[in-house]
Design a protein around this motif. Structure first.
Motif, PDB file in Angstrom:
ATOM      1  N   HIS A 133     -17.014  57.527  62.775  1.00  0.00           N
ATOM      2  CA  HIS A 133     -16.984  56.073  62.972  1.00  0.00           C
ATOM      3  C   HIS A 133     -17.652  55.430  61.774  1.00  0.00           C
ATOM      4  O   HIS A 133     -18.384  56.069  61.014  1.00  0.00           O
ATOM      5  CB  HIS A 133     -17.683  55.677  64.281  1.00  0.00           C
ATOM      6  CG  HIS A 133     -19.043  56.289  64.445  1.00  0.00           C
ATOM      7  ND1 HIS A 133     -20.173  55.774  63.847  1.00  0.00           N
ATOM      8  CD2 HIS A 133     -19.440  57.394  65.119  1.00  0.00           C
ATOM      9  CE1 HIS A 133     -21.217  56.530  64.151  1.00  0.00           C
ATOM     10  NE2 HIS A 133     -20.794  57.534  64.935  1.00  0.00           N
ATOM     11  N   THR A 135     -17.393  51.588  59.048  1.00  0.00           N
ATOM     12  CA  THR A 135     -16.911  50.247  58.731  1.00  0.00           C
ATOM     13  C   THR A 135     -16.029  50.316  57.495  1.00  0.00           C
ATOM     14  O   THR A 135     -16.367  50.999  56.526  1.00  0.00           O
ATOM     15  CB  THR A 135     -18.094  49.287  58.471  1.00  0.00           C
ATOM     16  OG1 THR A 135     -18.980  49.343  59.598  1.00  0.00           O
ATOM     17  CG2 THR A 135     -17.612  47.863  58.263  1.00  0.00           C
ATOM     18  N   GLU A 140     -14.407  45.842  58.863  1.00  0.00           N
ATOM     19  CA  GLU A 140     -13.904  46.148  60.200  1.00  0.00           C
ATOM     20  C   GLU A 140     -14.494  47.476  60.675  1.00  0.00           C
ATOM     21  O   GLU A 140     -14.527  48.450  59.925  1.00  0.00           O
ATOM     22  CB  GLU A 140     -12.381  46.250  60.200  1.00  0.00           C
ATOM     23  CG  GLU A 140     -11.653  44.977  59.846  1.00  0.00           C
ATOM     24  CD  GLU A 140     -10.155  45.182  59.814  1.00  0.00           C
ATOM     25  OE1 GLU A 140      -9.520  45.082  60.889  1.00  0.00           O
ATOM     26  OE2 GLU A 140      -9.614  45.465  58.730  1.00  0.00           O
ATOM     27  N   GLU A 141     -14.903  47.526  61.932  1.00  0.00           N
ATOM     28  CA  GLU A 141     -15.444  48.755  62.483  1.00  0.00           C
ATOM     29  C   GLU A 141     -14.302  49.650  62.977  1.00  0.00           C
ATOM     30  O   GLU A 141     -13.286  49.165  63.469  1.00  0.00           O
ATOM     31  CB  GLU A 141     -16.396  48.449  63.629  1.00  0.00           C
ATOM     32  CG  GLU A 141     -17.669  47.730  63.186  1.00  0.00           C
ATOM     33  CD  GLU A 141     -18.665  47.562  64.320  1.00  0.00           C
ATOM     34  OE1 GLU A 141     -18.302  47.916  65.468  1.00  0.00           O
ATOM     35  OE2 GLU A 141     -19.782  47.088  64.059  1.00  0.00           O
ATOM     36  N   TYR A 142     -14.489  50.949  62.817  1.00  0.00           N
ATOM     37  CA  TYR A 142     -13.487  51.900  63.298  1.00  0.00           C
ATOM     38  C   TYR A 142     -14.187  53.070  63.973  1.00  0.00           C
ATOM     39  O   TYR A 142     -15.357  53.361  63.712  1.00  0.00           O
ATOM     40  CB  TYR A 142     -12.606  52.410  62.151  1.00  0.00           C
ATOM     41  CG  TYR A 142     -13.348  53.210  61.100  1.00  0.00           C
ATOM     42  CD1 TYR A 142     -13.649  54.564  61.286  1.00  0.00           C
ATOM     43  CD2 TYR A 142     -13.764  52.613  59.911  1.00  0.00           C
ATOM     44  CE1 TYR A 142     -14.329  55.294  60.331  1.00  0.00           C
ATOM     45  CE2 TYR A 142     -14.456  53.332  58.949  1.00  0.00           C
ATOM     46  CZ  TYR A 142     -14.729  54.668  59.157  1.00  0.00           C
ATOM     47  OH  TYR A 142     -15.414  55.380  58.212  1.00  0.00           O
TER      48      TYR A 142
END
Length: 303
Positions: A133, A135, A140-142
Motif C-alpha cells: 500500500h 500513495t 492518491e492512496e492505493y
C-alpha cells in the motif's frame, strides 16, 4: 514428418537444439527450481480446482501465454493505482525474471496443482497484497488488497490470455469454451479477493469498459512500457524473437490502450506480417518446451 501442433519437421539432429532451447526457456519462466516445482504440481495426487477437460487448462497450458502475459502487463499499467503498486513494490526492474517466475508458478499451481496447493498459493499472494500500500506521485492512496483494483488486474489479465489464445493457440476454442475459461478464472479471482468477477465474455467486456474512465498513462506506465518493449534484460541473440513477441502483444491491444502509452499503430504490418510471425514464434516455443507429464490426480469436486 511434422509435429501436428507445431508444424515443425522432425528432422534428425534437431533434438539437441530443442532440448537446449526448451531448457533455456523453462529456466527463464520457472526459475532454478522449476523442474521440482513442475513435478510437484503435476504429479501430486489429490483433487484439483479444475479437471483435465476445463478450458483454463487449455489456455494456461499453451505457448500463447507468452504473448498474453506481455499484453496483460501493458494493459494493467494503464490503471494509475495498479501501476504505482507495481512500480513501488514489485521490483520489476531489478528482478524481472523473478517476478515472471513467481507469476507463472502461481498460474501453474492454481490451474494444474492440487486444491490444497492452490489454496496455499492464494494465501501467500493475499498476504503479500496486505503489505502493499502507499500513495501515487499524484497523492492518491492505493492498496493491492483493494477488491476493485484486484478486479482490474484480473479482467485485464483474463482478457489478454483469452485474446492471445484466440489468435495464437494451438487448439482454438469455441465461444462457449471461452466463456468457460472466463468462469474458471473467476474461481481464482474470488479466492484472491475480487468481488463478483466476470463469468463470461460479455461480462468481461462490460467490466473492462466500466474501468475505462479510471485509466490513463502515467509517466510510470510509459516508463514500464519502454522497459518491457525496448530494454528487456535479454542477450542480443534473444532480441529478434522477443521483438516478434512484443509486436504480437501490442497488435492485440485496443487503440484506446495503445494511444496513451504512445505505442505505434501500423495496420498493414499488423495485418500482414505480425500474425504469421507470431504463429512461428509460438509454434517454436511450443515445440521447444515439452508438455508437462500426465497428472496422477483425482478430479472429484473439492469442497
Amino acid at each position: 514428418m511434422a509435429s501436428v501442433e507445431t508444424g515443425i519437421p522432425n528432422i534428425p539432429g534437431l533434438g539437441v537444439v530443442r532440448r537446449r532451447l526448451g531448457t533455456e526457456l523453462f529456466a527463464r519462466v520457472a526459475g532454478p527450481r522449476g523442474q521440482a516445482t513442475r513435478t510437484r504440481i503435476h504429479d501430486t495426487p489429490g483433487p484439483r480446482w479444475f479437471g483435465p477437460d476445463r478450458p483454463i487448462r487449455t489456455v494456461h497450458g499453451d505457448a500463447s501465454m507468452f504473448v498474453g502475459g506481455l499484453r496483460a502487463l501493458l494493459l494493467q499499467s494503464l490503471h494509475p493505482l495498479a501501476m504505482a503498486a507495481v512500480a513501488g513494490h514489485s521490483g520489476y526492474r531489478g528482478d524481472p525474471w523473478g517476478r515472471l517466475q513467481r507469476t507463472s508458478t502461481f498460474l501453474a499451481v492454481t490451474t494444474f496443482g492440487t486444491a490444497e496447493d492452490a489454496r496455499r498459493a492464494v494465501e501467500r499472494v493475499r498476504a503479500v497484497h496486505r503489505r502493499v500500500h502507499g500513495t501515487t506521485p499524484d497523492g492518491e492512496e492505493y492498496a493491492a488488497s483493494d477488491p476493485h483494483l484486484l478486479g482490474w488486474v484480473h479482467a485485464a489479465e483474463v482478457d489478454s490470455f483469452l485474446r492471445a489464445h484466440r489468435r495464437y493457440g494451438a487448439r482454438r476454442l469455441d465461444d462457449a469454451a471461452y466463456d468457460g475459461y472466463v468462469a474458471d478464472a473467476a474461481r481464482v479471482a474470488e479466492a484472491l479477493g475480487v468481488h463478483d468477477p466476470p463469468r463470461d465474455q460479455a461480462e468481461l467486456a462490460a467490466r473492462l469498459d466500466g474501468y475505462r474512465p479510471e485509466l490513463r498513462a502515467t509517466p510510470q506506465a510509459r516508463d514500464a512500457a519502454r522497459f518491457l518493449l525496448l530494454h528487456p534484460p535479454l542477450p542480443w541473440v534473444a532480441r529478434p524473437p522477443y521483438a516478434v513477441l512484443t509486436a504480437a502483444a501490442v497488435a492485440l491491444l485496443p487503440r484506446w490502450a495503445r494511444e496513451p502509452l504512445r505505442l505505434p499503430h501500423l495496420p498493414v504490418i499488423e495485418e500482414i506480417a505480425v500474425p504469421p510471425a507470431g504463429q512461428v514464434l509460438t509454434r517454436t516455443i511450443r515445440w521447444a518446451m515439452a508438455p508437462p507429464p500426465p497428472a496422477v490426480e483425482s478430479t472429484r469436486p473439492d469442497g
